[in-house]
Design a protein around this motif. Structure first.
Motif, short mmCIF file in Angstrom:
data_model
loop_
_atom_site.label_atom_id
_atom_site.label_comp_id
_atom_site.label_asym_id
_atom_site.label_seq_id
_atom_site.Cartn_x
_atom_site.Cartn_y
_atom_site.Cartn_z
N VAL A 33 0.83 -1.11 -0.03
CA VAL A 33 0.01 -0.09 0.16
C VAL A 33 0.87 1.27 0.02
O VAL A 33 1.71 1.42 0.97
N LEU A 34 0.78 2.09 -1.18
CA LEU A 34 1.62 3.22 -1.24
C LEU A 34 0.66 4.57 -1.01
O LEU A 34 -0.61 4.33 -1.11
N GLY A 35 1.28 5.69 -0.67
CA GLY A 35 0.77 6.93 -0.66
C GLY A 35 1.34 7.80 0.07
O GLY A 35 2.16 7.66 1.00
N PRO A 36 1.28 8.95 0.25
CA PRO A 36 1.88 10.12 1.02
C PRO A 36 1.44 10.13 2.49
O PRO A 36 0.45 9.43 2.71
N ASN A 37 1.97 10.97 3.10
CA ASN A 37 1.74 11.04 4.71
C ASN A 37 0.35 11.49 4.84
O ASN A 37 -0.07 12.42 3.81
N GLY A 38 -0.52 10.90 5.69
CA GLY A 38 -1.70 11.33 6.00
C GLY A 38 -2.84 10.68 5.02
O GLY A 38 -3.88 11.06 4.88
N ALA A 39 -2.56 9.87 4.04
CA ALA A 39 -3.34 9.26 3.22
C ALA A 39 -4.30 8.18 4.15
O ALA A 39 -5.54 7.91 3.39
N GLY A 40 -4.05 7.80 5.51
CA GLY A 40 -4.57 6.87 5.91
C GLY A 40 -4.31 5.25 5.74
O GLY A 40 -5.04 4.57 6.34
N LYS A 41 -2.84 5.38 5.43
CA LYS A 41 -2.39 3.91 5.39
C LYS A 41 -2.20 3.17 6.81
O LYS A 41 -2.80 2.27 6.72
N THR A 42 -1.74 3.84 7.83
CA THR A 42 -1.60 3.31 9.12
C THR A 42 -2.88 2.98 9.61
O THR A 42 -3.29 1.91 10.35
N THR A 43 -3.71 3.91 9.27
CA THR A 43 -5.13 3.89 10.02
C THR A 43 -5.83 2.55 9.14
O THR A 43 -6.66 1.74 10.00
N LEU A 44 -5.55 2.16 7.95
CA LEU A 44 -6.06 1.04 7.33
C LEU A 44 -5.53 -0.38 8.16
O LEU A 44 -6.41 -1.08 8.53
N LEU A 45 -4.33 -0.31 8.59
CA LEU A 45 -3.87 -1.48 9.21
C LEU A 45 -4.55 -1.65 10.59
O LEU A 45 -4.69 -2.51 11.01
N LYS A 46 -4.53 -0.50 11.33
CA LYS A 46 -4.96 -0.48 12.57
C LYS A 46 -6.35 -0.71 12.53
O LYS A 46 -6.91 -1.54 13.68
N THR A 47 -7.15 -0.57 11.58
CA THR A 47 -8.53 -0.76 11.59
C THR A 47 -8.84 -2.25 11.39
O THR A 47 -9.65 -2.99 11.85
N ILE A 48 -7.85 -3.02 10.36
CA ILE A 48 -8.05 -4.42 10.14
C ILE A 48 -7.56 -5.12 11.57
O ILE A 48 -8.10 -6.15 11.88
N ALA A 49 -6.73 -4.62 12.26
CA ALA A 49 -5.95 -5.35 13.28
C ALA A 49 -6.96 -5.05 14.48
O ALA A 49 -6.81 -5.68 15.71
N GLY A 50 -8.04 -4.20 14.39
CA GLY A 50 -9.00 -4.10 15.70
C GLY A 50 -8.28 -2.99 16.84
O GLY A 50 -8.82 -3.14 17.89
N LEU A 51 -7.52 -2.19 16.43
CA LEU A 51 -6.75 -1.35 17.49
C LEU A 51 -7.36 0.17 17.70
O LEU A 51 -7.06 0.63 18.30
N LEU A 52 -8.42 0.30 16.82
CA LEU A 52 -9.42 1.45 16.93
C LEU A 52 -10.57 1.30 17.15
O LEU A 52 -11.54 0.52 16.68
N LYS A 53 -11.00 1.49 18.46
CA LYS A 53 -12.15 1.06 19.15
C LYS A 53 -13.44 1.52 18.35
O LYS A 53 -13.49 2.80 17.83
N ASP A 54 -14.50 0.44 18.23
CA ASP A 54 -15.60 0.70 17.52
C ASP A 54 -15.16 1.14 15.86
O ASP A 54 -16.28 1.68 15.36
N GLN A 55 -14.28 0.74 15.33
CA GLN A 55 -14.06 1.18 14.01
C GLN A 55 -14.03 -0.27 13.15
O GLN A 55 -13.54 -1.18 13.71
N PRO A 56 -14.15 -0.16 11.88
CA PRO A 56 -14.69 1.03 11.12
C PRO A 56 -16.21 1.15 11.53
O PRO A 56 -17.19 0.36 12.00
#
Length: 258
Positions: free
Chosen positions: A36-59
């Motif tokens: 997964v490529l993209g500039p800073n702030g594109a949401g790449k890390t958020t994507l991984l954390k969402t998959i891993a369940g590290l963001l409460k009540d997300q997606p």
């Protein structure tokens, strides 16, 4: 073929009002490498954390399926127990523990007879860790810490290994060693999903890639297609760039096609 991981129209919010991911969908096939490529702030890390369940009540919206089972909004320990292992950008080592102790924590909860085999595999991948086995992890170099983090992750027997910026802050030679190990991990049968700023190295081992901007997938294709794409070449591979106008008195940039 049914995908190992299927994400359908997910929306991840911060503070219930700031969109980080907008209707994002993607599929990850088994035993392949996805970048997964993209500039800073594109949401790449958020994507991984969402998959891993590290963001409460997300997606907040959409679904995530792993091996055909819904995992969206499950607790991170349940997701991890299913075979999804996340290697964060900050590596997450127990810095006061030795290399060996960190690796032993990777085997925590395992009761199978393959622990010694897997330990031998990670020492083969990263021989320096065996030489440093009694050394505190905080005294390792940045590259050695990255190797230790990856080795510990492999001892969790991942079906899907997710890595956030595996080459961040590493010298070119060490980055090559890390990517060489990732190639071997892939050949051994582990599916890899990685977020990476170094597009050249990522596409060098990836079978498929996604480009993210502003929380959306704006381009996807196999590694060869992305490497040949003019926008990817200019923005991520350092090729092309500004071109002199036919009149020779000003510069312009080619408009993106996404």
């Amino acid at each position: 073929m049914k995908p190992l991981l299927k994400i359908t129209s997910i929306e991840t919010l911060y503070y219930d009002r700031i969109y980080a991911l907008h209707g994002l969908s993607l599929e990850i096939q088994e035993k392949e490498v996805f970048a997964v490529l993209g500039p800073n702030g594109a949401g790449k890390t958020t994507l991984l954390k969402t998959i891993a369940g590290l963001l409460k009540d997300q997606p907040k919206k959409g679904t995530i399926q792993f091996e055909g089972k819904g995992i969206h909004r499950l607790a991170p320990e349940r997701i991890s127990s299913m075979g999804i292992v996340y290697v964060p950008e900050d590596r997450g080592l127990f810095r006061e523990l030795t290399v060996r102790e960190n690796l032993e924590l990777g085997c925590w909860g395992r009761k199978d007879a393959c622990i010694q085999r897997d330990m031998a595999f990670v020492y083969e991948l990263f021989p320096i860790l065996k030489a440093r086995s009694g050394q505190q992890s905080e005294t390792l170099s940045g590259g050695e810490q990255q190797m230790l983090t990856m080795a510990r992750a492999m001892l969790r027997q991942p079906k899907l290994l997710m890595l956030d910026e595996p080459s961040l802050g590493l010298a070119p030679k060490i980055s090559q060693q890390v990517y060489g190990a990732l190639s071997q991990i892939s050949k051994a049968g582990t599916t890899i999903l990685m977020v990476e700023q170094n597009a050249k190295m990522a596409l060098g081992i990836a079978t498929f890639g996604y480009v993210m901007e502003s929380g959306r997938i704006v381009l996807e294709g196999n590694a060869e297609e992305l490497q040949a794409n003019e926008d990817v070449q200019e923005l991520y591979l350092g090729l092309g760039g500004e071109t002199a106008s036919p009149k020779g008195w000003r510069l312009y940039k080619k408009r993106r096609t996404w």
